[in-house]
Write a protein that holds these residues in place. Structure first.
Motif, PDB file in Angstrom:
ATOM      1  N   ASP A   1      -2.202   1.432  -3.723  1.00 30.09           N
ATOM      2  CA  ASP A   1      -1.221   2.111  -4.578  1.00 30.09           C
ATOM      3  C   ASP A   1      -1.555   1.806  -6.040  1.00 30.09           C
TER       4      ASP A   1
ATOM      5  N   GLU B   1       0.085   8.770   9.770  1.00 28.62           N
ATOM      6  CA  GLU B   1       0.376   8.115   8.501  1.00 28.62           C
ATOM      7  C   GLU B   1      -0.687   7.058   8.229  1.00 28.62           C
TER       8      GLU B   1
ATOM      9  N   THR C   1      -2.715   4.486   5.133  1.00 29.35           N
ATOM     10  CA  THR C   1      -2.370   3.751   3.916  1.00 29.35           C
ATOM     11  C   THR C   1      -3.570   3.660   2.986  1.00 29.35           C
TER      12      THR C   1
ATOM     13  N   ARG D   1       0.822  -1.220   0.000  1.00 28.48           N
ATOM     14  CA  ARG D   1       0.000   0.000   0.000  1.00 28.48           C
ATOM     15  C   ARG D   1       0.851   1.263   0.000  1.00 28.48           C
ATOM     16  N   LYS D   2       0.233   2.340  -0.483  1.00 35.82           N
ATOM     17  CA  LYS D   2       0.873   3.659  -0.454  1.00 35.82           C
ATOM     18  C   LYS D   2       0.632   4.294   0.912  1.00 35.82           C
ATOM     19  N   ARG D   3       1.637   4.965   1.444  1.00 35.83           N
ATOM     20  CA  ARG D   3       1.525   5.647   2.747  1.00 35.83           C
ATOM     21  C   ARG D   3       1.279   7.135   2.515  1.00 35.83           C
TER      22      ARG D   3
END
Length: 769
Positions: A479, A474, A476, A465-467
């Protein structure tokens, strides 16, 4: 209070008869190969793991490894093998099962006919005997093997069952569950030799499988609907549940009565609703010869269209509106169909208006007024024409738009509520595809801590996953760029209706999915029926919960396959109590609110009906002649009239659903009055922009016209309808108490439309509260 109520003699007798009797669970599928046996074994293993003694009594041979593995560890009582026409078949050994005394027995193919010398002619008789001895049974059946369905299935597909089960079979069951599989999936199993079916069989045709699937969906939905009606009656609720349509046509013994019945039939068929016809007559007045002829014709017509016809005594003409409204509420009617008033303004003042009195009194029920257009523009029913103007695209157009593109295959698993097993089923299919050699990755997975679901991930690799930083934390998200870069064959994306974290490139997860599909990557995703945009108000009416995250209906219509994961409400509540859906500390609150049994039954019916409609839409898009609802022989143009209040969004959703089912062009019209309070200008403009976005998202056209005064609004709306040759106007019930006298402002737009738009069908949508 029901706990302390004295039970009736009938209830006591039923309870006594039930004591000591086994439970019956029936799994229904459209045809062989849908996975009924697999799910039966899955249920058997689940019971066995809880310490319940389960045996296999009869099992259809399967080449599928998954199915064979589920049989491991379960006791089996060997059946009686014999030959039928050179083919080996197996009967239940009932005596051996009774000696074994299991708690549950798994019995495949309920519609099986036994050997000629058997003590019982059919497997059903043997199952009934097991139930009487206190042994519970899980069994399977194909929808076309059921009485009441078999004739329709044979007419539409040519498929005939070797043995037909009587109509009371489903009424015997304690639980009926649909095992749903798309035709595409079933045909794929045949092509991969995972399913042994005669290639020349009429079953293995996409159109026939779709018809059988729709029959199964509607049959289970009707059963669920009946259980909901019963539960609502026990709990003292009145009015419609809003899960399905029930159309009531009010007629008199007059020439236009048949017109109203026909129109009611058209509405009921397109909305997949039940149809009732009622007339109120003075029992002391003798009918004329002409009225007797009309009565006979209407009864014959009602029988022909499959409607229930009732003739009820009328105490007095002034009581007609009260009696009609009372009948509608007692019978769960969602829409009353009747003719526009034929009276002049002065006649209405002297004698009163039935239409206006019904509109004043009714709550929760829509009122549909049929235009008398024979004199205005000739015959009502027009040939179907292709619609290439603004409006919702047909599925044919959608498919043509994408046939020559590289768009990936899109499949959606839909359920009635969280916890039904959508994610589990998606992962299972992902593993199957991976074992067949495809590159399958998990793009986004939400297991919510469910161990069974986490175990189902198997060897499927994750795309990290993208953070995203948000307010010092932060978070997620999926992505999408990484998925596009790695370009797997198939990506699994959970929770289609999810709203992305603020700061993400795209606002909604379904927008990410569309990007992935356009790159040629196939997607399998999940969602619940309550997240469908056009059902937002219906779900709120059912559950009292306003769903904030929605998916436009067009996304579901773009899917190549939509498949339901069906679970009985009591089984779902059991899962909840065991902590398999939410954390244990949230269980009690969930069971008392969203997961109340009545809510789950209603949402299940809604999901089944919604998918049945989707199947039928696809049948029509393939231009097949055996759509269950029949061809729509009329060109429709729908006008939805809205102000800027909260009810406007509900009217737009209702307009979309009606237009979609009628294949109609539809417009949303708002009249902007120049003398509006300028202090509300900013809020008003924002509200209009939101309504415009919603209309366009659902495929309609939003229009704003100007007026100098509020009194001009109704006439402008009628002018627009005449200009576009609208066949139906949709408006909301007035927020003020309806009055026959008083200023035009107090009477509201609906009043003026009732009086001045008699040449157009008019649907007045009831207020929820």
């Amino acid at each position: 209070m029901d706990t302390y109520r004295r039970k009736t003699p009938e209830e006591i007798l039923a309870a006594i008869q039930k004591q000591g009797r086994g439970r019956l669970h029936i799994l229904i599928g459209a045809a062989s190969g849908t996975g009924k046996t697999y799910h039966m074994l899955l249920e058997g293993r689940s019971l066995s793991e809880q310490g319940v003694h389960v045996v296999i009594g009869s099992m259809t041979a399967s080449d599928r490894v998954e199915t064979s593995q589920l049989m491991n560890g379960l006791d089996r009582v060997p059946g009686i093998i014999w030959s039928r026409g050179g083919t080996e078949t197996e009967d239940l050994d009932v005596e051996a099962i009774l000696c074994c005394r299991p708690e549950w027995v798994l019995v495949d193919e309920l519609a099986h006919r036994n050997r000629p010398d058997a003590a019982a002619r059919t497997r059903l008789e043997e199952v009934e005997r097991l139930l009487e001895h206190g042994i519970s049974v899980v069994t399977t059946v194909n929808v076309y093997e059921l009485e009441g369905v078999q004739h329709t299935a044979s007419q539409l597909t040519g498929i005939k069952a070797a043995e037909v089960l009587p109509g009371h079979v489903l009424e015997m069951a304690d639980e009926v569950r649909l095992v749903d599989v798309t035709p595409e999936k079933l045909l794929s199993r045949v092509e991969q030799h995972k399913l042994r079916v005669d290639q020349h069989s009429s079953v293995v045709k996409e159109g026939n499988l779709s018809v059988l699937r729709e029959l199964a969906l509607r049959l289970v939905a009707e059963g669920v609907g009946e259980s909901l009606i019963k539960l609502r009656e026990e709990q003292g609720y009145t009015g419609p549940s809003r899960t399905g349509e029930r159309i009531l046509v009010s007629v008199q013994y007059h020439f236009n009565g048949s017109i109203y019945i026909r129109r009611g039939q058209q509405i009921a068929r397109r909305l997949n609703g039940d149809l009732r016809i009622v007339t109120f007559v003075d029992p002391d007045r003798k009918r004329t010869k002409e009225e007797e002829a009309f009565r006979k014709a209407m009864i014959q017509l009602a029988d022909k269209v499959g409607a229930k016809f009732e003739e009820l005594p009328l105490r007095s003409r002034r009581m007609l509106p009260d009696q009609l409204v009372d009948y509608a509420l007692r019978n769960g009617v969602t829409r009353i169909v009747m003719g526009h008033s034929k009276q002049s303004f002065l006649q209405e003042l002297r004698q009163g208006s039935v239409v206006k009195e019904v509109l004043r009194k009714i709550r929760h029920v829509d009122l549909f007024l049929v235009a008398d257009r024979a004199d205005h523009d000739g015959e009502r029913i027009l040939p179907t024409k292709s619609l290439n103007t603004a409006g919702s695209s047909s599925l044919v157009e959608i498919k043509e738009r994408h046939d020559n593109s590289i768009r990936g295959h899109f499949k959606v698993y839909i359920g009635a509520a969280p916890g039904v097993g959508k994610t589990y089923t998606m992962l299972r299919e992902g593993n199957e595809l991976r074992h067949s050699g495809l590159d399958v990755r998990i793009g986004l997975l939400e297991t919510h801590g469910r161990q069974e679901t986490e175990a189902q991930t198997g060897q499927l690799p994750f795309i990290e996953r993208k953070r995203i930083a948000y307010r010092g934390t932060e978070l997620t998200e999926m992505d999408t760029e990484a998925i596009l870069r790695e370009a797997p064959d198939v990506v699994l994306v959970d929770e289609l209706a999810h709203t992305n974290v603020p700061g993400s490139r795209l606002r909604k997860r379904y927008e990410d999915v569309l990007e992935i599909l356009e790159a040629g990557i196939s997607v399998i995703s999940t969602m619940n029926v309550q997240h469908l945009e056009s059902l937002n108000d219906t779900v709120e009416h059912i559950t009292g919960v306003k769903v904030r995250e929605t998916v436009p209906d067009s996304i579901l219509h773009l899917a190549d396959e939509v498949q339901i994961v069906d679970v009985a409400p009591r089984a779902l509540r059991k899962r909840m109590r065991e902590g398999k859906i939410y954390a244990l500390e949230k269980v009690d609150q969930a069971l008392q609110h969203f997961f109340k049994e009545a809510n789950l039954i209603a949402l299940r019916e809604l999901a089944l009906r919604e998918l049945a409609d989707d199947v039928d839409e696809r049948l029509e898009a393939w231009e097949r002649n055996h759509s269950l609802r029949g061809p729509w022989r009329r060109e429709e143009v729908i006008h939805v009239c809205v102000d800027a209040h909260e009810e406007a969004a509900r009217l737009i959703r209702r307009g979309f659903r009606i237009a979609h089912r009628l294949k109609a062009v539809w417009y949303v019209n708002h009249v902007q009055v120049t003398d509006r309070d300028t202090s509300l200008h900013k809020e008003y403009e924002h509200r209009l922009e939101q309504l415009k976005l919603m209309t366009e998202r659902l495929g309609g056209v939003f229009r704003i016209v100007q007026a100098d005064d509020q009194s001009e609004v109704p006439e402008l709306l009628i002018q627009l309808a005449n200009q576009d040759k609208a066949t139906q106007i949709i408006a909301g019930q007035s927020r003020h108490r309806y009055r026959l006298m008083g200023s035009s402002r107090r009477r509201g737009v609906a009043h003026h439309l009732v009086r001045n738009a008699r040449h157009i069908d008019l649907l007045i949508v009831a207020k929820d509260m």
